[in-house]
Design an enzyme around this catalytic site. Structure first.
Site, PDB file in Angstrom:
ATOM      1  NE  ARG A  73      27.696   6.780  -9.218  1.00 13.15           N
ATOM      2  CZ  ARG A  73      27.328   7.266  -8.028  1.00 13.15           C
ATOM      3  NH1 ARG A  73      27.737   6.699  -6.929  1.00 13.15           N
ATOM      4  NH2 ARG A  73      26.556   8.329  -7.952  1.00 13.15           N
TER       5      ARG A  73
ATOM      6  CG  HIS B  46      26.785  13.260  -9.809  1.00  8.96           C
ATOM      7  ND1 HIS B  46      25.893  12.407 -10.425  1.00  8.96           N
ATOM      8  CD2 HIS B  46      26.745  12.932  -8.485  1.00  8.96           C
ATOM      9  CE1 HIS B  46      25.354  11.615  -9.523  1.00  8.96           C
ATOM     10  NE2 HIS B  46      25.847  11.902  -8.340  1.00  8.96           N
TER      11      HIS B  46
ATOM     12  CD  GLN C  66      23.568  14.984  -6.033  1.00  7.37           C
ATOM     13  OE1 GLN C  66      23.710  13.791  -5.914  1.00  7.37           O
ATOM     14  NE2 GLN C  66      22.751  15.666  -5.277  1.00  7.37           N
TER      15      GLN C  66
ATOM     16  CG  ASP D   7      30.921  16.067  -3.072  1.00  6.90           C
ATOM     17  OD1 ASP D   7      30.646  15.168  -2.239  1.00  6.90           O
ATOM     18  OD2 ASP D   7      31.205  15.822  -4.261  1.00  6.90           O
TER      19      ASP D   7
ATOM     20  CB  CYS E  44      25.872  15.451  -3.698  1.00  9.59           C
ATOM     21  SG  CYS E  44      27.598  15.088  -3.408  1.00  9.59           S
TER      22      CYS E  44
ATOM     23  NE  ARG F 292      20.636  12.009  -7.869  1.00  5.54           N
ATOM     24  CZ  ARG F 292      21.692  11.212  -7.688  1.00  5.54           C
ATOM     25  NH1 ARG F 292      22.429  11.316  -6.598  1.00  5.54           N
ATOM     26  NH2 ARG F 292      22.066  10.355  -8.632  1.00  5.54           N
TER      27      ARG F 292
HETATM   28  N1   CP Z   1      24.873  11.609  -4.351  1.00  4.85           N
HETATM   29  C1   CP Z   1      25.076  10.410  -4.887  1.00  4.85           C
HETATM   30  O1   CP Z   1      25.202  10.240  -6.108  1.00  4.85           O
HETATM   31  O2   CP Z   1      25.075   9.368  -3.994  1.00  4.85           O
HETATM   32  P1   CP Z   1      25.512   7.884  -4.303  1.00  4.85           P
HETATM   33  O3   CP Z   1      26.987   7.900  -4.574  1.00  4.85           O
HETATM   34  O4   CP Z   1      25.178   7.112  -3.045  1.00  4.85           O
HETATM   35  O5   CP Z   1      24.744   7.381  -5.488  1.00  4.85           O
HETATM   36  N1  NVA Z   2      32.323  13.859  -5.644  1.00  5.44           N
HETATM   37  C1  NVA Z   2      31.809  12.601  -5.122  1.00  5.44           C
HETATM   38  C2  NVA Z   2      30.330  12.517  -5.350  1.00  5.44           C
HETATM   39  C3  NVA Z   2      29.680  11.280  -4.843  1.00  5.44           C
HETATM   40  C4  NVA Z   2      28.211  11.244  -5.120  1.00  5.44           C
HETATM   41  C5  NVA Z   2      32.529  11.447  -5.780  1.00  5.44           C
HETATM   42  O1  NVA Z   2      32.719  11.480  -7.001  1.00  5.44           O
HETATM   43  O2  NVA Z   2      32.908  10.511  -5.079  1.00  5.44           O
END
Ligand code: CP
Ligand code: NVA
Length: 314
Positions: A111, A138, A141, A233, A273, A301
């Site tokens: 990430r 993502h 997701q 989101d 999400c 997930r």
């Molecule tokens: N939806 C998602 O990726 O959640 P986190 O940021 O908690 O991993």
């Molecule tokens: N769009 C959000 C998703 C988190 C899972 C972010 O990138 O923070």
């Protein structure tokens, strides 16, 4: 034991647009089967002795815990590497991190802030690299979300999914995944926060192949009108915190509330999400209401990623 001398080409999961529809369906079906086995209490040690290195440059609840538990369910091991630990691209180059980790683990999940770091890891690692969120997309997701829609509605082709809010990383994966799967994806986003032209063009090309469609508007009511699924989101994603106040002034008309939900189909699914900023992009009433599948999404997930891991690391 890792087999670093294998001449089998390694495969990565960087984005949904890179997968064939056949591959995507194979993962959805494997996720369904693995979920059924898990519900029946019978996980199989499909990745016995395998390990996954998990690089996190940003916080996480779902991604971290679902990947860790997925590896545990199949007899493997996951190693959490916190934002302070590696200093990806700072303390050490992305290429060297990829080369070193490849000597220790059988797969890398990352990430990151900058999508190019995912691409760099994939280029230099000798083991599969899985994108656990970047500033661009993502895909884990998106896969879990289409698994959830398929599970709830029994089909994906012809489903209308309306994403309302910031056309961010999650929206990109919904567009690309929907484009592959024949979904009609509508994006309702304020001017200046809509889908980037290159993403829209790619999604449209994918949709043309699958029989799906892509439509972008600045009118949230138009986006959700008659939709099967409403998705939202956060208005400010991780890494955009300096824009929070500016975004908070622009996005309120895009809140998913009872009024917006009533413009969709009576049996519409509402998705997010998570994490949610309740009271901003979604009201408590909707998040906790009868249309919400937020926590099924979060659970899925686990199953979707187990399918990815079993295929790529197995
Ligand atoms: N939806 C998602 O990726 O959640 P986190 O940021 O908690 O991993
Ligand atoms: N769009 C959000 C998703 C988190 C899972 C972010 O990138 O923070």
């Amino acid at each position: 034991m890792s087999d670093h001398l294998s001449d089998k080409p390694k495969r990565d999961f960087v984005g949904l647009a890179d997968l064939s529809a056949t591959q995507l369906w194979a993962w959805l079906e494997l996720a369904r089967d693995l979920k059924a086995e898990w519900l029946a209490g019978g996980n199989r040690p499909l990745l016995k002795g395998k390990s996954l290195g998990m690089i996190f440059q940003k916080p996480s609840l779902r991604t971290r815990v679902s990947f860790e538990m997925a590896m545990e369910h199949v007899g493997g091991h996951a190693l959490y590497l916190s934002p302070n630990e590696i200093g990806l691209g700072g303390r050490e180059s992305v290429a060297d991190v990829a080369r070193v980790l490849s000597r220790y683990v059988d797969g890398i999940m990352a990430r990151v802030f900058v999508h190019e770091h995912i691409l760099g890891l994939a280029q230099y690692a000798r083991v599969p690299v899985i994108n656990g969120l970047s500033d661009f997309n993502h895909p884990c997701q998106g896969l879990a979300d289409y698994f959830t829609v398929w599970e709830k509605l029994g089909h994906l082709k012809g489903v209308t999914l309306a994403y309302v809010g910031d056309a961010n990383n999650v929206a990109t994966s919904l567009l690309f995944g929907g484009g592959k799967l024949g979904v009609n994806v509508r994006i309702g986003a304020p001017a200046g926060y809509g889908v980037k032209p290159a993403v829209l063009a790619r999604a449209q090309a994918l949709a043309a192949e699958s029989g799906g469609s892509v439509y972008a508007t600045t009118d949230p009511l138009e986006a959700v009108s008659g939709a099967d699924v409403i998705y939202t989101d956060v208005w400010t994603s991780m890494g955009q915190e300096v824009e929070k106040a500016q975004r908070a002034a622009i996005f309120p008309p895009f809140q998913v509330n009872a009024r917006l939900v009533s413009a969709a189909r009576p049996d519409v699914l509402v998705m997010h999400c998570l994490p949610a900023h309740r009271g901003d992009e979604i009201t408590d009433e909707v998040a906790d209401g009868p249309h919400s599948v937020l926590f099924d999404q979060a659970e899925n997930r686990l199953h979707a990623q187990k399918a990815i891991l079993v295929d790529l690391l197995g």
